[in-house]
Design an enzyme around this catalytic site. Structure first.
Site, PDB file in Angstrom:
ATOM      1  CG  ASN A   7      25.219 -71.057   2.650  1.00  0.00           C
ATOM      2  OD1 ASN A   7      26.511 -71.667   2.552  1.00  0.00           O
ATOM      3  ND2 ASN A   7      24.464 -71.305   2.261  1.00  0.00           N
ATOM      4  CD  GLU A  34      24.375 -75.064   1.431  1.00  0.00           C
ATOM      5  OE1 GLU A  34      24.515 -76.257   1.049  1.00  0.00           O
ATOM      6  OE2 GLU A  34      24.404 -73.901   0.870  1.00  0.00           O
ATOM      7  CG  ASP A 145      21.201 -69.112   1.994  1.00  0.00           C
ATOM      8  OD1 ASP A 145      20.199 -68.384   1.352  1.00  0.00           O
ATOM      9  OD2 ASP A 145      21.555 -70.291   1.351  1.00  0.00           O
ATOM     10  CG  ASN A 147      18.276 -70.557  -0.869  1.00  0.00           C
ATOM     11  OD1 ASN A 147      19.212 -70.330  -1.739  1.00  0.00           O
ATOM     12  ND2 ASN A 147      18.678 -71.741  -0.028  1.00  0.00           N
ATOM     13  CG  ASP A 216      23.349 -65.288   2.027  1.00  0.00           C
ATOM     14  OD1 ASP A 216      23.523 -66.310   2.563  1.00  0.00           O
ATOM     15  OD2 ASP A 216      23.624 -65.275   0.723  1.00  0.00           O
ATOM     16  CG  ASP A 245      27.831 -71.138  -3.172  1.00  0.00           C
ATOM     17  OD1 ASP A 245      28.042 -71.436  -2.095  1.00  0.00           O
ATOM     18  OD2 ASP A 245      27.035 -72.050  -3.887  1.00  0.00           O
ATOM     19  CG  HIS A 246      26.126 -68.012   0.026  1.00  0.00           C
ATOM     20  ND1 HIS A 246      24.535 -67.639  -0.126  1.00  0.00           N
ATOM     21  CD2 HIS A 246      25.907 -69.357  -0.507  1.00  0.00           C
ATOM     22  CE1 HIS A 246      23.880 -68.446  -0.514  1.00  0.00           C
ATOM     23  NE2 HIS A 246      24.619 -69.753  -0.621  1.00  0.00           N
TER      24      HIS A 246
END
Length: 266
Positions: A7, A34, A145, A147, A216, A245-246
């Site tokens: 991501n 994303e 991802d 989530n 993930d 951030d991933h």
DNA sequence: ATGGTAGAAACTCTA
């Protein structure tokens, strides 16, 4: 062969990092989430120059998924049949006898929100379609991802996160339902370091404080799980300047893609 | 008490 997922939280910002990462790791397939780009604005020439073909399904501002692949893809599908959703979250393709599904599961915001209900509904619909895909493609990998942190060890502080979005019981049950279709969490096929995470909030210096979640994932059908020799999280890109951030997740399979005959050899 | 950071876009929403 190597399959990976990342991501990137805006491909426009992260393109140099993605190109560096491709060069360093040379995956056969990289699934992105994303991307936040309309297909017309996807950086196809830059990706092709790095030796990859592009499949993408994106939109402005939010969401967006892509599959970068060394070998030719066919039977590409950018939505779940019968489920019309303006949010671009899924992309499937067949690459040399391997079915790859790239997904970006809704975040859910908070457990009492409309977005959370959308997340659970989305997972329900995705699960039904996945059953169908699995019946057609025994060699199937789902990367993305999700989530969802599936278990307490996937959360830096399970007590703090209990009942919260990304770790609530209904979300974990939805993850179990997918895994129960005969898919294996590639990361858990092997012994792993404690506190292995793939996402750390930008806020409160969460990465420095090791306050992460493993959300993930790479899920492999039984046929592919048997060929999987390693799975790891590469946290190095999270140390970059202007990081996503991933972190990426990589699975190695003892398979050779034969795109000419669309077969797979062990 | 509901903070804080990042991205895209447009004075706010999403994560």
């Amino acid at each position: 062969m190597k399959l990976a997922t990342w991501n990137v939280n805006s491909l426009k910002v992260r393109l140099p990092q993605v190109l560096d990462w491709l060069k360093l790791h040379q995956p056969d397939v990289l699934c992105l989430q994303e991307t936040k780009l309309e297909d017309a604005n996807f950086p196809v020439p830059e990706i092709q120059a790095a030796g990859y073909q592009v499949l993408c399904s994106g939109q402005k501002t939010y969401n967006g998924v892509a599959i970068l692949t060394r070998d030719a893809a066919r039977e590409a599908l950018a939505e779940i049949p019968g489920y019309s959703d303006p949010q671009k979250r899924v992309l499937a393709a067949t690459i040399g006898g391997l079915r790859v599904i790239c997904l970006y599961v809704p975040n859910g915001q908070s457990v009492d929100s409309e977005k959370y209900r959308y997340k659970l509904g989305w997972l329900e619909v995705f699960g039904s379609w996945l059953t169908h895909e699995l019946s057609r493609h025994p060699r199937l990998a789902v990367l993305g991802d999700f989530n969802i942190a599936p278990a307490p060890r996937d959360v830096h502080d399970p007590a703090l996160w209990e009942g919260k979005v990304l770790f609530s019981e209904p979300e974990r049950e939805a993850f179990c339902r997918l895994a129960g279709m005969g898919l294996k969490d590639a990361f858990r096929l092997f012994e792993q370091p404690e506190r292995s995470f793939t996402w750390w909030d930008y806020r409160m210096q969460a990465f420095r404080r090791k306050m992460g979640l493993r959300i993930d994932h790479i899920l492999l059908s039984d046929a592919l799980a048997k060929a999987c020799t390693a799975c790891s999280i590469d946290i190095e890109p999270r140390r970059n300047e202007r990081p996503s951030d991933h972190a990426p997740v990589i699975a190695e399979l003892n398979l050779i893609i034969d795109s000419g005959s669309s077969r797979i050899e062990a």
